[in-house]
Design a protein around this motif. Structure first.
Motif, short mmCIF file in Angstrom:
data_model
loop_
_atom_site.label_atom_id
_atom_site.label_comp_id
_atom_site.label_asym_id
_atom_site.label_seq_id
_atom_site.Cartn_x
_atom_site.Cartn_y
_atom_site.Cartn_z
N UNK A 1 -9.29 3.98 0.71
CA UNK A 1 -9.47 2.96 1.74
C UNK A 1 -8.18 2.17 1.87
N UNK A 2 -7.61 2.12 3.07
CA UNK A 2 -6.36 1.41 3.29
C UNK A 2 -6.64 0.08 3.99
N UNK A 3 -6.07 -0.99 3.45
CA UNK A 3 -6.19 -2.31 4.05
C UNK A 3 -4.84 -2.68 4.66
N UNK A 4 -4.80 -2.75 5.97
CA UNK A 4 -3.55 -3.01 6.68
C UNK A 4 -3.41 -4.49 7.02
N UNK A 5 -2.22 -5.02 6.83
CA UNK A 5 -1.89 -6.39 7.24
C UNK A 5 -0.58 -6.35 8.01
#
Length: 312
Positions: free
Chosen positions: A106-110
């Motif tokens: 799961x990738x969390x992009x900011x």
């Protein structure tokens, strides 16, 4: 896997990349030979010598033996039936254990803009889809780069600097939250706790500028008086004067110059010079904890993400 800087450049050319070491700093010596398949590195967790090409996968599986006990597991260290469970005994092992909670599927992009990193980070953390356990990827808008660790570390460094100027107050490297009713209403301090937890777990980046009182409160340990940490200058000056006072008359004179003692809840009559320690402790506890208790409680809830508060 390429170890030689020269060979790496032959592949990347003039492109921009960020390199994050798996365990420790990389050698910059360039012998022009790609020897990584033959190189073995000692795993900092189990001590085994592992081929460099296999080290990353080994670390991921090896760290499963270094974990933080669930809250319902009691007396693990004393239970011989739990001999396979390895309790962290150092900061390094705790960080390794926490990193096992990162969900790389799961990738969390900011996405952030320089000059607005704190505001952009808060907006991202408030998204319903924001996953605190996901592998964090940071992009500085207008600065395309592959985030292999470099942008992420820079993001947290800038975030810490901006937060210290916006939501904290107090002496350098001993700061605490400003009282912010609007921030409490917006659940801002919970988001800050989440972001700080991600910084520690995913980058091993700490926030050493926080005062000892905040750490003590988070860990439920007694506060040790430190007048230098009091964020309010007037209150800090009063505490210093009372602490250094040599007579009961001076303590009374300093106390009568302000209503700070009434504000912090110290209403006992001053009849003996030995009271000065209790007076200073009351000022210290009020300004470092009691006044910002709601902020700290929200912050603690945020730190529970990634199990960081439990590790503390």
């Amino acid at each position: 896997m390429l170890q030689s800087p020269r060979m790496l450049k032959s592949i990347i050319g003039s492109g921009r990349i960020f390199i994050r070491p798996i365990q420790q700093n990389l050698s910059l010596d360039d012998d022009g030979v790609d020897t990584s398949p033959m190189i073995e590195e000692s795993c900092l967790n189990c001590g085994m010598n592992i081929k460099l090409s296999d080290l990353k996968s080994h670390i991921k599986s090896c760290h499963q033996t270094v974990s933080i006990p669930d809250s319902d597991e009691e007396d693990i260290a004393e239970d011989t039936s739990a001999s396979s469970f390895k309790v962290p005994v150092s900061l390094e092992s705790v960080l390794l254990a926490l990193s096992c909670g990162i969900n790389y599927d799961k990738v969390t992009n900011i996405e952030v803009r320089r000059g607005s990193v704190f505001a952009n980070a808060l907006r991202a953390a408030r998204r319903p889809t924001f996953c605190v356990s996901g592998a964090l990827k940071v992009e500085f808008i207008g600065e395309p780069a592959v985030d292999a660790g470099g942008p992420k570390r820079e993001f947290f460094s800038i975030l810490a600097k901006e937060m210290s100027q916006i939501i904290f107050e107090g002496p350098v490297n001993m700061i605490s939250f400003k009282h912010d009713p609007a921030g409490i209403e917006a659940n801002m301090f919970y988001c800050i706790g989440m972001l700080m937890a991600m910084a520690v777990v995913q980058c091993s980046t700490g926030f050493p500028f926080l005062c000892d009182a905040m750490f003590a409160y988070m860990c439920n340990i007694p506060l040790q008086l430190s007048v230098d940490e009091i964020p309010d200058q007037t209150a800090r000056k009063l505490a210093e004067q009372i602490q250094n006072a040599t007579s009961i008359e001076k303590i009374r004179a300093y106390s009568e110059q302000t209503d700070i003692l009434a504000q912090v809840g110290y209403t006992m009559p001053i009849v003996h010079a030995t009271q000065k320690k209790r007076i200073c402790q009351s000022i210290y506890e009020y300004y470092c904890v009691i006044r910002i208790k709601q902020e700290l409680d929200q912050f603690k809830e945020g730190l529970k993400s990634c199990r960081l508060l439990e590790a503390l």
